[in-house]
Design a protein around this motif. Sequence first.
Motif, PDB file in Angstrom:
ATOM      1  N   ARG A 205      37.600   7.366   4.807  1.00  0.00           N
ATOM      2  CA  ARG A 205      38.788   8.070   4.310  1.00  0.00           C
ATOM      3  C   ARG A 205      39.754   8.229   5.472  1.00  0.00           C
ATOM      4  O   ARG A 205      39.421   8.820   6.485  1.00  0.00           O
ATOM      5  CB  ARG A 205      38.373   9.430   3.733  1.00  0.00           C
ATOM      6  CG  ARG A 205      39.502  10.396   3.444  1.00  0.00           C
ATOM      7  CD  ARG A 205      40.276  10.029   2.176  1.00  0.00           C
ATOM      8  NE  ARG A 205      39.479  10.178   0.978  1.00  0.00           N
ATOM      9  CZ  ARG A 205      39.836   9.687  -0.218  1.00  0.00           C
ATOM     10  NH1 ARG A 205      40.967   8.993  -0.327  1.00  0.00           N
ATOM     11  NH2 ARG A 205      39.069   9.862  -1.266  1.00  0.00           N
TER      12      ARG A 205
ATOM     13  N   MET B 196      40.556  -0.407  -2.674  1.00  0.00           N
ATOM     14  CA  MET B 196      39.175  -0.265  -2.217  1.00  0.00           C
ATOM     15  C   MET B 196      38.645   1.107  -2.662  1.00  0.00           C
ATOM     16  O   MET B 196      39.373   2.089  -2.645  1.00  0.00           O
ATOM     17  CB  MET B 196      39.183  -0.361  -0.674  1.00  0.00           C
ATOM     18  CG  MET B 196      37.852  -0.158  -0.009  1.00  0.00           C
ATOM     19  SD  MET B 196      36.891  -1.673   0.053  1.00  0.00           S
ATOM     20  CE  MET B 196      35.416  -1.083   0.850  1.00  0.00           C
ATOM     21  N   THR B 197      37.372   1.147  -3.070  1.00  0.00           N
ATOM     22  CA  THR B 197      36.748   2.456  -3.383  1.00  0.00           C
ATOM     23  C   THR B 197      35.488   2.622  -2.542  1.00  0.00           C
ATOM     24  O   THR B 197      35.027   1.658  -1.918  1.00  0.00           O
ATOM     25  CB  THR B 197      36.346   2.537  -4.865  1.00  0.00           C
ATOM     26  OG1 THR B 197      35.310   1.574  -5.106  1.00  0.00           O
ATOM     27  CG2 THR B 197      37.525   2.294  -5.798  1.00  0.00           C
ATOM     28  N   TRP B 198      34.971   3.854  -2.520  1.00  0.00           N
ATOM     29  CA  TRP B 198      33.748   4.134  -1.759  1.00  0.00           C
ATOM     30  C   TRP B 198      32.613   3.221  -2.209  1.00  0.00           C
ATOM     31  O   TRP B 198      31.824   2.750  -1.387  1.00  0.00           O
ATOM     32  CB  TRP B 198      33.319   5.590  -1.950  1.00  0.00           C
ATOM     33  CG  TRP B 198      34.193   6.593  -1.236  1.00  0.00           C
ATOM     34  CD1 TRP B 198      35.084   7.437  -1.798  1.00  0.00           C
ATOM     35  CD2 TRP B 198      34.230   6.817   0.171  1.00  0.00           C
ATOM     36  NE1 TRP B 198      35.708   8.190  -0.851  1.00  0.00           N
ATOM     37  CE2 TRP B 198      35.196   7.847   0.385  1.00  0.00           C
ATOM     38  CE3 TRP B 198      33.559   6.288   1.270  1.00  0.00           C
ATOM     39  CZ2 TRP B 198      35.505   8.327   1.641  1.00  0.00           C
ATOM     40  CZ3 TRP B 198      33.865   6.788   2.522  1.00  0.00           C
ATOM     41  CH2 TRP B 198      34.823   7.782   2.718  1.00  0.00           C
TER      42      TRP B 198
ATOM     43  N   VAL C 294      39.628   3.947   2.009  1.00  0.00           N
ATOM     44  CA  VAL C 294      39.548   3.959   0.536  1.00  0.00           C
ATOM     45  C   VAL C 294      40.917   4.269  -0.067  1.00  0.00           C
ATOM     46  O   VAL C 294      41.783   4.845   0.580  1.00  0.00           O
ATOM     47  CB  VAL C 294      38.490   4.965   0.019  1.00  0.00           C
ATOM     48  CG1 VAL C 294      37.101   4.517   0.415  1.00  0.00           C
ATOM     49  CG2 VAL C 294      38.778   6.372   0.544  1.00  0.00           C
ATOM     50  N   ASP C 295      41.084   3.842  -1.317  1.00  0.00           N
ATOM     51  CA  ASP C 295      42.324   4.012  -2.075  1.00  0.00           C
ATOM     52  C   ASP C 295      43.475   3.164  -1.547  1.00  0.00           C
ATOM     53  O   ASP C 295      44.626   3.373  -1.917  1.00  0.00           O
ATOM     54  CB  ASP C 295      42.765   5.494  -2.133  1.00  0.00           C
ATOM     55  CG  ASP C 295      41.713   6.344  -2.840  1.00  0.00           C
ATOM     56  OD1 ASP C 295      40.918   5.767  -3.630  1.00  0.00           O
ATOM     57  OD2 ASP C 295      41.673   7.563  -2.601  1.00  0.00           O
TER      58      ASP C 295
ATOM     59  N   ALA D 169      33.595   1.605   4.179  1.00  0.00           N
ATOM     60  CA  ALA D 169      34.686   2.406   3.633  1.00  0.00           C
ATOM     61  C   ALA D 169      34.805   3.715   4.392  1.00  0.00           C
ATOM     62  O   ALA D 169      33.801   4.279   4.827  1.00  0.00           O
ATOM     63  CB  ALA D 169      34.465   2.670   2.154  1.00  0.00           C
TER      64      ALA D 169
END
Lengths: 545, 160
Positions: free
Chosen positions: A116, A87-89, A36-37, A114
């Motif tokens: 982290r 990209m996000t959760w 993510v991010d 997704a």
Amino acid sequence: MGVPCLLFCGVSLALPLFVRAVECKDSSVKNEIISVDHPFAFNCTYPPLTSEQVNITWYKPSSKIPVSRNTQSRIHQDESWILFLPMTWADAGIYQCVIKNINSCHRIHVNLTAFRKYWCGTSRNVLPNLSDEYLQTLHFGKDDSLMCHLNFPKSCVLDLIKWYKDCKEIKEERFNTVGMKLFVKNVSAEDRGKYACQARLTHGGKEHTVLNSISVDVKKIEYGDRIPKITYPRNNSIEVELGSTLIVDCNITDVRENTNLRCWKVNNTLVDLYYRESKRIREGYESCVPFEQYNRYTVNITFLQVKMEDYGRHFVCHAGVSAAYIVLKLPVPDSRAYLIGGFIALTGVAVSVMCIYNVFKIDIVLWYRSTFRSTGAIDDGKLYDAYVLYPKPQSGSQRQEVDMMVLKILPEVLERQCGYKLFIFGRDELPGQAVASVIDENIKLCRRLIIIIVPESLSFGLLKNMSEEQITVYNALIQDGMKVILIELEKIKDYTDMPESIKYIRQKHGAIRWSGDFTEESQSAKTKFWKKVRFHMPPTRYPPS
Amino acid sequence: RQKLKILSKAEPLLGNIQDISHQVWFFQDQTLTAVPRKNCMVPVTVTLISCKCPETLEKDKGNPIYLGLKEPELCLFCEKVKDQPTLQLKEQNIMDLYYENEPVKPFLFYHSQSGRTSTFESVAFPGWFIAVCSQGGCPVIVTQDVGKTYITDFVWSVLY
């Protein structure tokens, strides 16, 4: 009329589209794990269709509305790509891409997960299977490179690529960044580890950071000779009986990765093909023993029954560019062995003959003389067969023995029994003659010289002070053809005190040791001792009685 | 690592093909692609066996070999599609090709080695090499555009 017609036309236009949508083939689900991010992009391709004009549409999970094509949108479609910036959760799920042309339609499913990514300083336990880590290998001792896989559409500008190893930026001279690659000179074992490549992604004026984690292994691989080695056969011949069965192995060592063909050929044709009908000669299955850097292969050739036509023919084992042959040979009688055997036999016979001759030499010569004796007198101007030279010891018993030998036994055997004529000083000289002249004249008339020696004769000096003996021996030694017969009356252990002339005679002709007793009786010319003496004497005119 | 391997019959070599960009061959949806090697991805096992009868083929281009996939059992071959040599996959036992008495040219590739890398040139279409692009996910193709857009140098490693 117009309305139904329009309706019909509309239906007929819509129908193929509807049918095509129904016909879309689903592909298996592709899985992607995205941190993510971070920006993410996925290209929708279906290789059989890529070279043609295709229409590609992306759909979000459980949505029939196509993904936006607005480049300012965080998630949008860019040509065949779907782009997440970032990209996000909430974006996780199964996306669909429909790829179709006039004739076909395919639906590709992409499952985005997704997670982290914790990188450097933010270490936390992450499920090992939930990782977007790349695996790359560097080769020990070589110059090699790592690749930063950044797959984005053309609209994304990627630059400022930085490489990290174990969270530290790589700045060593051994490493060199060119484009997406990190070149590593002379790879060492320490180059193993966790790497990361970071890039700036610029899209529509906005900047993002892309980060790839790469787990790097260092492998030691020796790339050996490309040419395989045939250790057997070595262009050798093999002796084999006609009609027998024969199996010959071909032993080859080759590098594991090499793709060289290993086979047996005859007349440049595979044996299996050449004997396709009879299958009389066949190639066997291959065995392989892997070693650290190479493999050892064995391929055999089997002759079920050796035929005449096989002899002299080259059966060649091939391994890539290497080749080695065998030639069959009929086992011929080994002429060399025969030669050696014959030589040994001949040598044996010769040695045996020599031994027999040495043992029975005397008997043979004496027998020959008695069988083929000449009847006439030997006309060599000699009067006597032997001159007898003897010492005159001071001790009584020895003197007696010498006298007995010289005056009784010698005449008895050699003169009476064998018919020789001896000149014995002290018996045959005329009275009143000068000693020197007697010896000088008479020795010239003799064919042999018999010297009798006893141990004591040394101490008294057989030839040291007696001119008679000196003259005799001198004459004997300088006269050609005069043979000397040395008779030891007793065993003489030490010749060192002997005069040089006696030593020389002893060395040249040897000595005969007396083996009987000193009585007049029982003397026979056929005893071993007398045979030896007679052997050295000239041939007689008549045999011993 | 050393173990004895006696083959009861001829068998193909099993291995992986990677390229110098650390991509491996990956098979999905009847398509062979080259993708960056990752933890979560299983590369396809490639089968390889030399041609028994290379006499009629060119000598200096490398060893003529058949290439295939272990699972599913497919073989790589080249044929013209719309006048363009194309790499295809066909359901085919590689050993059946091996036991043919004549070289099966569409399925044959010259395997040429240089250092640790190999090239695979089509026997049916000389000058056409097996290639991938350096971006991930490209299909494995044949090209005559060598050393420019496409990667034609591969690392062949044997599995035991």
